[in-house]
Design an enzyme around this catalytic site. Structure first.
Site, PDB file in Angstrom:
ATOM      1  N   ARG A 140      -5.069  10.026  27.720  1.00 21.00           N
ATOM      2  CA  ARG A 140      -5.239   8.607  27.390  1.00 21.00           C
ATOM      3  C   ARG A 140      -4.940   7.722  28.589  1.00 21.00           C
ATOM      4  NH1 ARG A 140      -4.176  11.596  22.990  1.00 21.00           N
ATOM      5  NH2 ARG A 140      -4.704  10.857  20.894  1.00 21.00           N
ATOM      6  N   LYS A 159       0.257  16.243  27.604  1.00 18.29           N
ATOM      7  CA  LYS A 159      -1.209  16.375  27.656  1.00 18.29           C
ATOM      8  C   LYS A 159      -1.888  15.183  26.965  1.00 18.29           C
ATOM      9  CE  LYS A 159      -3.382  19.930  25.438  1.00 18.29           C
ATOM     10  NZ  LYS A 159      -4.507  19.450  24.641  1.00 18.29           N
ATOM     11  N   ARG A 186      -6.401  29.681  14.840  1.00 17.97           N
ATOM     12  CA  ARG A 186      -5.008  30.027  15.159  1.00 17.97           C
ATOM     13  C   ARG A 186      -4.292  30.751  14.016  1.00 17.97           C
ATOM     14  NH1 ARG A 186      -3.267  24.744  18.828  1.00 17.97           N
ATOM     15  NH2 ARG A 186      -4.253  25.522  20.729  1.00 17.97           N
ATOM     16  N   ARG A 212      -2.265  28.100  23.749  1.00 17.27           N
ATOM     17  CA  ARG A 212      -1.019  28.132  22.964  1.00 17.27           C
ATOM     18  C   ARG A 212      -0.779  29.503  22.328  1.00 17.27           C
ATOM     19  NH1 ARG A 212       0.474  23.035  23.875  1.00 17.27           N
ATOM     20  NH2 ARG A 212      -1.052  21.405  23.504  1.00 17.27           N
ATOM     21  N   SER A 257      -6.240  13.499  11.676  1.00 18.89           N
ATOM     22  CA  SER A 257      -6.534  13.856  13.069  1.00 18.89           C
ATOM     23  C   SER A 257      -6.346  12.656  13.983  1.00 18.89           C
ATOM     24  CB  SER A 257      -7.977  14.365  13.179  1.00 18.89           C
ATOM     25  OG  SER A 257      -8.413  14.284  14.517  1.00 18.89           O
ATOM     26  N   GLN A 304      -7.202  12.611  17.011  1.00 17.57           N
ATOM     27  CA  GLN A 304      -8.384  12.477  17.871  1.00 17.57           C
ATOM     28  C   GLN A 304      -9.448  11.635  17.192  1.00 17.57           C
ATOM     29  OE1 GLN A 304      -9.457  16.505  18.855  1.00 17.57           O
ATOM     30  NE2 GLN A 304      -7.705  16.757  20.218  1.00 17.57           N
ATOM     31  N   ASP A 327       0.399  21.513  16.932  1.00 15.75           N
ATOM     32  CA  ASP A 327       0.242  22.329  18.148  1.00 15.75           C
ATOM     33  C   ASP A 327       1.381  23.335  18.333  1.00 15.75           C
ATOM     34  OD1 ASP A 327      -2.098  21.022  18.690  1.00 15.75           O
ATOM     35  OD2 ASP A 327      -1.217  19.621  20.115  1.00 15.75           O
TER      36      ASP A 327
END
Ligand code: S3P
Length: 467
Positions: free
Chosen positions: A27, A22, A352, A394, A173, A175, A321
């Site tokens: 990207r 993913k 989560r 997930r 992070s 991101q 993740d």
């Protein structure tokens, strides 16, 4: 609303091929769109998240020819045509769906464009904090306008001439790191991001693939602005985060022997294998293609009883993740498992920590919840239950695996969200719930595989690592 009914495990298949990664798929289309010319992308993950990134780049001026589709008619081989670093102003609001990666990375790209663009997303994405990208991008000179103190979507980015900065990340992070580096790529001078812990480095590797130099010195990653990317074809390896579900299923099933083919083995993502090996699983991973994004097969042999461990410190970004499925592994293991330093889990597609704790308890597993993690007492039989997944792919998949090991049926509501990252998951799951056609062929335990040695030590950076 879709629902999955999970029956007890009947079979671990000999081989599973998970779809493309993913993070790399997002990207690949973003960076190919910024090249001038054509890039062939193979094994693209045609999940809802990555299709949002593809549509976004098309809205910003790139073209895409689909050369091959999967069984659902979704694109897996693409020919992207980009027109360079100057993008076209989009005609409408960009829909990022459920994808935090699309919104955060795109913020970095849009920050250096000479126009204003607005991004939005689904209910879950509209709750996620965008302040973490807004802050550094505003320091560089862009204007970002979101909602409330968390700067949530809809998020408008007004880009323009930026200035290079050095930015210590307040949270580990990938991101946020990527958003700043992507903005810096289009900015005069040297932009540096300092990470508190190493996070996935797909942005750095993929930029290098397109001929853009990114330099790492310790925890500092720098990019010089103005480097022109050169189109170059690429192949997306299988997603280790998707493979992780089957690693746990196989590791917890006596007599299983599973080969996960063509999995991405980037060391910033293989923490899940390290943790499972520490829990006593027999796993081996061999890199067969080392260039760019390493990939190879992962072999898992079940049988050994898993045991509890401590997961924390510097390894958290590497397994972020996989923590929901590792929590399920912990429930199937003997003894206690502690997950700590993982407060980031609270701001994922759902909270989560709360979601995992709630569902494990409904299955009869004792869980103590902390602000930054949880303690799970494993080794008790799991009980089938009716579970929610709060639009989180997930959570849905982790508890589908838990359901395979539970007494009776487990029902998971709202499983349409699985399409976010793993189209085809249900088919692989169905194989696990179906009696094998030829049980003799399934007796496939091989002893000569050089499984990784179990390291009983907790990871460095956790309180237990010195003991
Ligand atoms: C991702 C980075 C991680 C991860 C997410 C994908 C990426 O998020 O949880 O699924 O592709 O860069 P954070 O950067 O928020 O840790």
């Amino acid at each position: 609303m879709s629902q999955l009914k999970i029956r007890p495990l009947k079979n671990i298949p000999a081989e599973i091929i998970v779809p493309g990664d993913k993070s790399i798929s997002h990207r690949s289309v973003m960076f190919a769109a910024l090249c001038e010319g054509q890039t062939l992308i193979e094994n693209f993950l045609s999940s809802e998240d990555c299709l949002c990134s593809l549509e976004a780049m098309k809205a910003l001026g790139a073209e895409c020819e689909v050369l091959k589709t999967d069984s659902r008619g979704k694109p897996v081989t693409l020919l992207m045509t980009g027109h360079g670093m100057k993008l076209r102003e989009p005609l409408a609001v960009i829909d990022c769906g459920n994808s935090g990666t699309t919104m955060r990375l795109l913020s970095g790209i849009l920050a250096a464009q000479n126009f204003k663009a607005t991004m939005t997303g689904d209910e879950s994405l509209q709750k996620r904090p965008m302040k973490r990208v807004a802050e550094p991008l505003e320091m560089m000179g862009a204007k970002l306008k979101g909602q409330g103190v968390k700067v949530t979507a809809p998020l408008t980015v007004k880009g323009g001439e930026l200035r290079a900065i050095t930015y210590p990340l307040p949270v580990a992070s990938a991101q946020v790191k990527s958003a700043v580096l992507l903005a810096g790529w289009n900015t005069f001078g040297k932009t540096t991001v300092i990470e508190p812990e190493k996070t996935r480095d797909h942005t750095e590797r993929l930029l290098a693939h397109f001929g853009v130099k990114v330099v790492r010195e310790g925890n500092a990653i720098s990019i010089y602005g103005g480097q022109k990317p050169e189109p170059k074809n690429l192949y997306v390896p299988g997603d280790i985060s998707s493979a992780a579900f089957w690693m746990v299923a196989a590791a917890a099933s006596p007599d299983s022997m599973l080969v996960l083919k063509n999995v991405g083995l980037n060391p910033t993502r293989t923490g899940v294998i390290n943790v499972l090996v520490r829990m006593g699983a027999h796993i081996t991973d061999a890199v067969t293609v080392g260039e760019g994004e390493p990939r190879g097969n992962v072999v898992v042999r079940g049988g050994e009883t898993l045991r509890g461990t401590v997961i924390g410190g510097a390894e958290i970004p590497n397994v972020i993740d996989e923590l929901p499925i590792l929590a399920v592994a912990a429930a199937l293991a003997q003894g206690k498992t502690i997950i700590k330093d993982a407060a980031e889990l609270r701001v994922k597609e759902t909270d989560r920590i709360a979601a995992v704790a709630k569902n494990l308890r409904l299955m009869g597993v004792p869980v103590e919840e902390f602000e930054d993690g949880m303690e799970i007492t494993g080794g008790q039989p799991l009980i089938g239950a009716e579970l929610e997944c709060w639009h989180d792919h997930r959570i849905a998949m982790a508890f589908a695996i838990a359901g395979l090991f539970a007494e009776g049926t487990t029902t998971i509501n709202g499983t349409e969200c699985i399409a976010t990252s793993y189209p085809g998951f249900e088919q692989h799951l169905e194989q696990c719930m179906t009696e094998p056609l030829n049980p003799e062929v399934v007796t496939k335990v091989v002893d000569h595989v050089p499984f990784r040695k179990s390291d009983s030590k907790a990871p460095s950076g956790t309180a237990d690592s010195s003991s």
